[in-house]
Design an enzyme around this catalytic site. Sequence first.
Site, PDB file in Angstrom:
ATOM      1  N   ASP A  29       0.801  -1.077  -0.077  1.00 14.42           N
ATOM      2  CA  ASP A  29       0.403  -0.002  -0.219  1.00 14.42           C
ATOM      3  C   ASP A  29       1.129   1.173  -0.106  1.00 14.42           C
ATOM      4  O   ASP A  29       1.516   0.954   0.433  1.00 14.42           O
ATOM      5  CB  ASP A  29      -0.754   0.216   1.192  1.00 14.42           C
TER       6      ASP A  29
ATOM      7  N   HIS B 152     -11.861  -6.830 -12.319  1.00 16.58           N
ATOM      8  CA  HIS B 152     -12.737  -5.309 -12.561  1.00 16.58           C
ATOM      9  C   HIS B 152     -13.689  -5.673 -11.527  1.00 16.58           C
ATOM     10  O   HIS B 152     -14.557  -6.141 -12.626  1.00 16.58           O
ATOM     11  CB  HIS B 152     -12.221  -4.188 -12.877  1.00 16.58           C
TER      12      HIS B 152
ATOM     13  N   ASN C 279     -13.389  -2.871   2.927  1.00 12.89           N
ATOM     14  CA  ASN C 279     -13.864  -1.326   2.565  1.00 12.89           C
ATOM     15  C   ASN C 279     -14.714  -1.725   1.778  1.00 12.89           C
ATOM     16  O   ASN C 279     -14.670  -1.829   0.385  1.00 12.89           O
ATOM     17  CB  ASN C 279     -12.950  -0.101   2.621  1.00 12.89           C
TER      18      ASN C 279
ATOM     19  N   GLY D 211     -15.208   4.167   3.918  1.00 15.05           N
ATOM     20  CA  GLY D 211     -13.544   4.667   4.090  1.00 15.05           C
ATOM     21  C   GLY D 211     -13.453   4.228   1.602  1.00 15.05           C
ATOM     22  O   GLY D 211     -12.074   4.451   1.828  1.00 15.05           O
TER      23      GLY D 211
ATOM     24  N   THR E 228     -12.202   3.803  -0.917  1.00 14.85           N
ATOM     25  CA  THR E 228     -11.730   5.024  -2.567  1.00 14.85           C
ATOM     26  C   THR E 228     -11.128   5.102  -3.708  1.00 14.85           C
ATOM     27  O   THR E 228     -11.092   5.433  -4.373  1.00 14.85           O
ATOM     28  CB  THR E 228      -9.978   5.500  -1.508  1.00 14.85           C
TER      29      THR E 228
ATOM     30  N   HIS F 203     -12.395  -1.015  -7.245  1.00 16.29           N
ATOM     31  CA  HIS F 203     -11.514  -1.900  -7.371  1.00 16.29           C
ATOM     32  C   HIS F 203     -11.040  -3.267  -6.159  1.00 16.29           C
ATOM     33  O   HIS F 203     -10.772  -2.269  -5.533  1.00 16.29           O
ATOM     34  CB  HIS F 203     -11.117  -1.747  -8.250  1.00 16.29           C
TER      35      HIS F 203
ATOM     36  N   HIS G  93     -11.009  -4.864  -3.235  1.00 21.97           N
ATOM     37  CA  HIS G  93      -9.345  -4.988  -2.755  1.00 21.97           C
ATOM     38  C   HIS G  93      -8.999  -5.875  -1.526  1.00 21.97           C
ATOM     39  O   HIS G  93      -9.803  -5.358  -0.386  1.00 21.97           O
ATOM     40  CB  HIS G  93      -8.316  -4.011  -3.201  1.00 21.97           C
TER      41      HIS G  93
ATOM     42  N   HIS H 184      -7.278  -5.557   2.028  1.00 23.63           N
ATOM     43  CA  HIS H 184      -5.922  -5.174   2.923  1.00 23.63           C
ATOM     44  C   HIS H 184      -5.447  -6.022   3.479  1.00 23.63           C
ATOM     45  O   HIS H 184      -6.076  -6.795   4.651  1.00 23.63           O
ATOM     46  CB  HIS H 184      -6.448  -3.899   3.612  1.00 23.63           C
TER      47      HIS H 184
HETATM   48  P1  AMP Z   1      -9.789   1.260   0.088  1.00 23.66           P
HETATM   49  O1  AMP Z   1      -9.619   2.630   0.990  1.00 23.66           O
HETATM   50  O2  AMP Z   1     -10.068   0.394   0.559  1.00 23.66           O
HETATM   51  O3  AMP Z   1     -10.359   2.440  -1.413  1.00 23.66           O
HETATM   52  O4  AMP Z   1      -7.825   1.116  -0.447  1.00 23.66           O
HETATM   53  C1  AMP Z   1      -7.164   1.912  -1.316  1.00 23.66           C
HETATM   54  C2  AMP Z   1      -5.915   1.432  -0.417  1.00 23.66           C
HETATM   55  O5  AMP Z   1      -5.008   1.516  -1.886  1.00 23.66           O
HETATM   56  C3  AMP Z   1      -5.606   3.062  -0.257  1.00 23.66           C
HETATM   57  O6  AMP Z   1      -4.853   2.347   1.592  1.00 23.66           O
HETATM   58  C4  AMP Z   1      -3.956   3.565  -0.757  1.00 23.66           C
HETATM   59  O7  AMP Z   1      -3.519   4.319  -0.279  1.00 23.66           O
HETATM   60  C5  AMP Z   1      -3.968   2.141  -1.986  1.00 23.66           C
HETATM   61  N1  AMP Z   1      -3.756   2.898  -3.052  1.00 23.66           N
HETATM   62  C6  AMP Z   1      -4.118   4.249  -4.012  1.00 23.66           C
HETATM   63  N2  AMP Z   1      -3.173   3.799  -5.339  1.00 23.66           N
HETATM   64  C7  AMP Z   1      -2.300   3.716  -4.477  1.00 23.66           C
HETATM   65  C8  AMP Z   1      -1.087   2.971  -5.344  1.00 23.66           C
HETATM   66  N3  AMP Z   1      -0.821   3.716  -6.948  1.00 23.66           N
HETATM   67  N4  AMP Z   1      -0.220   1.667  -5.204  1.00 23.66           N
HETATM   68  C9  AMP Z   1      -0.312   1.451  -3.812  1.00 23.66           C
HETATM   69  N5  AMP Z   1      -1.381   1.669  -3.584  1.00 23.66           N
HETATM   70  C10 AMP Z   1      -2.177   2.571  -3.493  1.00 23.66           C
HETATM   71 ZN    ZN Z   2     -10.487  -1.766 -11.920  1.00 20.65          ZN
END
Ligand code: AMP
Ligand code: ZN
Length: 114
Positions: free
Chosen positions: A30, A46, A86, A92, A94, A97, A99, A101
């Site tokens: 991350d 996706h 999330n 939250g 952001t 797609h 994923h 954590h």
């Molecule tokens: P979420 O808030 O669950 O959508 O998590 C998205 C996560 O993606 C956040 O913790 C960001 O720090 C991480 N993130 C966004 N862009 C990148 C990137 N280019 N490389 C690695 N992590 C990223």
């Molecule tokens: Zn995607």
Amino acid sequence: MEDCVFCSIIKGEIPTDILYQDGDFIVIKDINPMAKIHLLAIPKVHFPLLSMQTEEGVQVVSRIIHKISELAEQLGLKNGYRLMINQGEDAGQTVAHLHIHILGGENLDARWIN
Ligand code: AMP
Ligand code: ZN
């Protein structure tokens, strides 16, 4: 999917250190770590939300969670880890797609992220 940062990483359009990959997913660090080890497991297909998954998507997520347990030691997570997904605005989310954590490398106590 256009304008998706994780699809761009998967396609190699954004140079990123990929710690592990197979046909289902990639594991990356991350960019804004919230724990000593903070990784993201990102399916190659996706879909924005768990509720939008196909049956194949459900299988992919299941395989990813199992594979993470096999990879834990090589990812530096031999003492345990926390998986977190999330979903939507209140959580939250952001990046739209799906994923997972992966948090660890230290005692997380009751810490939340976001
Ligand atoms: P979420 O808030 O669950 O959508 O998590 C998205 C996560 O993606 C956040 O913790 C960001 O720090 C991480 N993130 C966004 N862009 C990148 C990137 N280019 N490389 C690695 N992590 C990223
Ligand atoms: Zn995607």
